[in-house]
Design an enzyme around this catalytic site. Structure first.
Site, short mmCIF file in Angstrom:
data_model
loop_
_atom_site.label_atom_id
_atom_site.label_comp_id
_atom_site.label_asym_id
_atom_site.label_seq_id
_atom_site.Cartn_x
_atom_site.Cartn_y
_atom_site.Cartn_z
N THR B 176 0.65 -0.91 -0.91
CA THR B 176 -0.29 0.20 0.07
C THR B 176 1.05 1.03 0.02
O THR B 176 2.11 1.02 0.61
CB THR B 176 -0.37 0.68 1.06
N THR B 226 -1.18 0.54 6.52
CA THR B 226 -0.64 0.10 5.67
C THR B 226 -0.35 -2.23 6.09
O THR B 226 0.24 -1.66 7.30
CB THR B 226 0.76 0.51 4.14
N GLY B 227 -1.17 -2.61 5.72
CA GLY B 227 -1.31 -3.50 6.38
C GLY B 227 -2.05 -4.73 6.61
O GLY B 227 -2.62 -5.09 5.11
#
Lengths: 307, 307
Positions: B176, B226-227
């Protein structure tokens, strides 16, 4: 835990003018709300889970053509029906959401299939329908979902638009159904389902399937919203109720009232919501003229209301 | 207000093993991050808005094939690319989000077109692409977005799945890009863009376009995550940072650390985020082995890092 169960439901909010409501429709609306309360509370009374109760209550509301979800969903500007739904289980914060769905008889069961049958939370379009299919959920043809009333509403909206006018009836953007419950173990759940707005742009997704906006359940409260979805998303309406209870120590009532009247209302966020906490308290605030709603708590008679 | 500007960006988090990173790729990654920081900070330095800065920074990251967004996006299990993006302006909480998008060169500009050119917040699929088209945004063919590296990664993922194994490389689900900024007027904005997970189910939507999960900006902070997207959604990661700052009076650092290490990490929510407050403080916490990241504050040299 609570030793009390509670279930609260809504069938949408908006400018529901008394003058527009015939006694027949009013009666049918109350009857539809009562059926949904009965479907959910029967499960809670038997010691069933909040998750099963909100699923059953929303299925009943989806099956009732009077409400804008499942059968009786409104039409997009392209004359199609696109449904959104979400379900969330408070204890473990599992969630499932679908958007732009057509086919499954009960979109809320498709959302639950995403939650229980996939590693994902949110699925859109045909992929969402495929998960429902793999889960063996019943599908229906377009004729099942069609209602003349919704079709006429679309024609009216399109005719107004062609003349450069917009409908004075805010209810066109306020059709959603939802349920929240606290079971005998003090577990919470929320479920919301909608056809969206009459004449909406195809592909538009409102707050219903956005976890934290129109649907949320955790270990402190469960919330299901109905209203001007974009504002519910921008202000994270449901999550803000949970945050106020958790971080400010506000009661369910105070937090829900604050969000509906102090956060949403001043920002063009007309609508309302139903909420429940783990002690079985319920809140059903709205800032619109009316909201189809009802609730039932263990040992008490169910209550339904419109204004 | 702050008289300080700040910009923080990320290019994804995950198990970025030093051993897997050649010196050439490492250098190219730092260079890509620096280009994005320069694109955004040039705007902030000139007194431009946080909104324009995060849009420019994310465009630069989308244009760089090393990162999983825009050009270089990963492939779904069906061998297609489906992109999600969201942008939010803190001062007025306007937001735009797109999901399941293919076509526009810069998905983040499509999200911004939804925000600025429609009454809606979230649009999916072809309808989202149509709004980008109406806004006159540049489109690209499949060959522009294609990279051999991502295609090989898909083949590898599919081969592993066929043998009933899963990839040990968590980075496949962590691609991302995002940016957050505080401009010289103390206004905040956030932008996030992604191709999703390699081999993801078509139609899966992660946290990126879910306002309050992977993207949020208000008058107190801006966050881009992000993740492991599903966990970010279920715990409303970005909104929880804002709520802790607003309701508990926590600092940006404390709130961001709490969410990344105490909320996400214990719940299988590997990943990280970048955040900024209205005083120009930045936070870039992550619980994964690394996160491509960088930041720049007025009068200071830009900083980039991976581990």
């Amino acid at each position: 835990m609570s030793q009390t169960f509670a279930l609260a439901i809504h069938g949408g909010a908006g400018t529901i003018r008394r003058s527009d409501l015939t006694p027949e429709i009013e009666q049918a609306t109350h009857a539809g709300l009562l059926r949904a309360l009965e479907a959910g509370s029967a499960i809670l009374r038997d010691g069933g889970s909040a998750l099963d109760a909100v699923t059953a209550a929303v299925c009943a509301l989806e099956d009732e053509p009077l409400f804008n979800a499942g059968r009786g969903a409104v039409f997009t500007s392209a004359g199609r029906q696109e449904m959104d739904a979400a379900v969330m289980n408070g204890a473990d914060r599992r969630a499932g959401a679908v958007a732009g769905l057509f086919g499954p008889r009960n979109p809320i069961r498709a959302a639950r299939a995403v939650m229980e049958g996939s590693p994902h939370v949110m699925m859109i379009g045909e992929a969402a329908a495929r998960i429902a299919q793999e889960a063996g959920l019943p599908f229906e043809e377009a004729s099942y979902f069609f209602t003349q009333k919704r079709w006429d509403a679309l024609q009216e909206t399109l005719a107004l638009r062609a003349r450069g006018e917009t409908s004075s009836d805010a209810a066109v953007r306020h059709g959603t159904v939802g349920a929240v419950a606290c079971d005998l173990n003090g577990n919470l759940a929320a479920a919301t389902s909608t056809g969206g707005m009459t004449g909406k742009a195809p592909g538009r997704v409102g707050d219903t399937p956005v976890i934290g906006a129109g649907t949320l359940a955790d270990d402190i409260c469960a919330v299901s919203g109905t209203g001007h979805g974009e504002v519910f998303i921008r202000y994270g309406a449901a999550a803000e109720i949970a945050a106020r209870m958790r971080h400010l120590g506000e009661s369910l009532d105070a937090a829900a009232d604050h969000v509906v009247h102090r956060v949403l209302a001043p920002n063009d966020g007309s609508g309302g919501l139903v909420a429940v906490d783990r002690h079985g308290n319920v809140a059903l605030p709205f800032n619109s003229e009316g909201m189809y709603r009802g609730y039932v708590r263990s040992g008490k008679a169910p209550v339904t209301a419109i204004y």
